[in-house]
Scaffold this active site. Sequence first.
Site, short mmCIF file in Angstrom:
data_model
loop_
_atom_site.label_atom_id
_atom_site.label_comp_id
_atom_site.label_asym_id
_atom_site.label_seq_id
_atom_site.Cartn_x
_atom_site.Cartn_y
_atom_site.Cartn_z
CD GLU A 119 1.99 -16.58 8.54
OE1 GLU A 119 1.56 -17.40 7.72
OE2 GLU A 119 2.27 -15.41 8.25
CB CYS A 132 6.46 -10.32 12.73
SG CYS A 132 4.89 -9.50 12.48
CB CYS A 139 -8.11 -7.76 14.50
SG CYS A 139 -7.87 -6.10 15.14
CB CYS A 143 -8.08 -1.68 9.22
SG CYS A 143 -7.72 -1.09 10.88
CB CYS A 146 -6.31 -5.14 7.81
SG CYS A 146 -5.63 -6.44 8.87
N GLY A 204 -3.99 -8.95 15.22
CA GLY A 204 -4.60 -8.40 16.42
C GLY A 204 -4.14 -7.00 16.79
CD GLU A 205 -4.57 -2.04 18.48
OE1 GLU A 205 -4.39 -1.73 17.30
OE2 GLU A 205 -3.76 -1.69 19.38
CB SER A 236 2.32 -2.13 15.45
OG SER A 236 1.55 -1.51 14.44
CB SER A 258 -1.50 1.28 11.85
OG SER A 258 -0.70 0.17 12.17
CG LEU A 259 -0.96 8.46 10.17
CD1 LEU A 259 -1.74 8.86 11.41
CD2 LEU A 259 0.18 9.46 9.94
CG HIS A 260 -2.52 2.81 7.44
ND1 HIS A 260 -1.25 2.40 7.12
CD2 HIS A 260 -2.95 1.94 8.39
CE1 HIS A 260 -0.93 1.33 7.83
NE2 HIS A 260 -1.94 1.04 8.61
CG ASN A 335 0.48 -8.86 0.80
OD1 ASN A 335 0.67 -9.13 -0.38
ND2 ASN A 335 0.58 -9.75 1.76
CB CYS A 378 1.79 -13.19 -0.75
SG CYS A 378 2.69 -11.88 -0.01
N1 SAH Z 1 -3.34 -4.05 14.87
C1 SAH Z 1 -2.08 -3.44 14.92
C2 SAH Z 1 -0.92 -4.37 14.69
C3 SAH Z 1 -1.06 -5.43 13.64
S1 SAH Z 1 -1.25 -4.92 11.98
C4 SAH Z 1 -2.02 -2.29 13.95
O1 SAH Z 1 -2.94 -2.16 13.15
O2 SAH Z 1 -1.07 -1.52 14.03
C5 SAH Z 1 0.44 -4.61 11.50
C6 SAH Z 1 0.56 -3.66 10.31
O3 SAH Z 1 0.21 -4.30 9.07
C7 SAH Z 1 -0.34 -2.45 10.44
O4 SAH Z 1 0.37 -1.27 10.14
C8 SAH Z 1 -1.38 -2.75 9.41
O5 SAH Z 1 -2.00 -1.56 9.03
C9 SAH Z 1 -0.60 -3.41 8.32
N2 SAH Z 1 -1.43 -4.12 7.34
C10 SAH Z 1 -2.62 -4.72 7.54
N3 SAH Z 1 -3.11 -5.25 6.40
C11 SAH Z 1 -2.20 -4.98 5.43
C12 SAH Z 1 -2.13 -5.30 4.02
N4 SAH Z 1 -3.09 -5.99 3.41
N5 SAH Z 1 -1.04 -4.87 3.34
C13 SAH Z 1 -0.06 -4.20 3.98
N6 SAH Z 1 -0.07 -3.91 5.29
C14 SAH Z 1 -1.13 -4.27 6.03
FE1 SF4 Z 2 -5.76 -5.28 10.93
FE2 SF4 Z 2 -4.38 -3.91 12.83
FE3 SF4 Z 2 -6.69 -2.95 11.78
FE4 SF4 Z 2 -6.75 -5.08 13.38
S1 SF4 Z 2 -6.12 -3.00 13.94
S2 SF4 Z 2 -7.90 -4.82 11.48
S3 SF4 Z 2 -4.84 -6.13 12.80
S4 SF4 Z 2 -4.73 -3.30 10.70
#
Ligand code: SAH
Ligand code: SF4
Length: 410
Positions: A119, A132, A139, A143, A146, A204-205, A236, A258-260, A335, A378
Amino acid sequence: MTLSVLEPAAPAAEPVVTSRVSLVGRTRAGLGDALAEIGVPEKERRMRVGQLWNWIYHYGVRDFSAMTTIGKGLRAALDERFTLDLPEVTAEQVSTDGTRKWLIRMAPTGPRDRGAEIECVYIPEVDRGTLCVSSQVGCTLTCTFCHTGTQRLVRNLTCEEIVAQLMVARDRLGDFPNRSKPDGAFVPNDGGRFVSNIVFMGMGEPLYNFDGVRDAIDVISDNEGLSLGRRRITVSTSGVVPQIGPLGHEMGTMLAISLHAVRDELRNELVPLNKKYPIAELLEACRTYPGVSNAKRITFEYVMLKGVNDSDADARDLVRLLKGIPAKINLIPFNPWPGTKYECSDWDRIERFSEIVFRAGYASPVRTPRGRDILAACGQLKSETEKLSARARLMLDQDEAAAAAAVAAE
Ligand code: SAH
Ligand code: SF4
């Protein structure tokens, strides 16, 4: 905001197996190889590559017969072996504010492959249009919040498939010279392009597909073709530390992390890659990111998970942790997806968190009612891509947050 489905997903048709390969998305070297394959002499190739480049990436032509600067004989030879096809768009959704989502089916890679689907989302804003894009199908990382990480099918997208996402967007938006614009299309108010920015925040990463992403960025940023400057491209990563330096050196794009989480213990759980590259190492790579400055800040993404990472103490630690790094902070409302154990933080919690971050001098995105509407929309295309809606909403909010920060700073 409501999203309306313009074209329902096509029934799963048998993939058309064609021996002709598309040239769209190739690098200059890749186009040179194509010319060599059909016997174009080496001394002529450079010039021919330049011509093809211009027709494919500047004009976006879909047929070799439109390449009027190239002789008929060569056009016919190209046509026999190659195409200028774009991957198939199996569904398109358009929101009332111009946000568009495309479900794109890549060409099958073999007889048993029906073609991977990814997508791609286009988000128009006041001063820019952001696309985007995805770097992989699925991936390999897992995580826990995700949905992409739960997908079984995983492969790197090729350079061509990454570039094709921008080509599809420009094609659909009529964003090539001499093309008509679709009804209701967002019109950039400065006469600029529809797609002015790219973020690698789809599936994807990107740093696990380093070569594919690097080559695609070379094609996309080439100023004789698609001409999207490297400062307008953001990659990212979840924190593939050894590739962050090379990303800066070889691609020179903007960086998002993507720190979180602010503690290793929690980040190990949310982003398991943290066990390999813990927070301190990740932030050190950020401090030394080539070209980082106040004008070229690193974006830190932080997904808001109820009762997990959203306390006042977390917010204060976040600010402390990022001290000294030129940074922007993006708070992403989680989300949810079917089967997830997480919930999105309550709205007043997100507000409180963002206030602490904001007071420390960072523009922190604030969700708006419009955002809520998008969240409600969504899951209309494919559940594993639901998170993109959250991304879309946040990007829409980013400008408002920046505006709020500017007002507050006055
Ligand atoms: N893999 C890379 C890039 C793709 S993910 C990365 O992780 O950075 C893009 C962003 O969407 C990341 O910051 C990821 O943590 C976030 N993301 C993934 N799942 C999500 C969800 N369910 N709700 C909100 N953000 C999410
Ligand atoms: Fe999702 Fe990015 Fe983690 Fe892969 S690296 S699982 S796309 S948040």
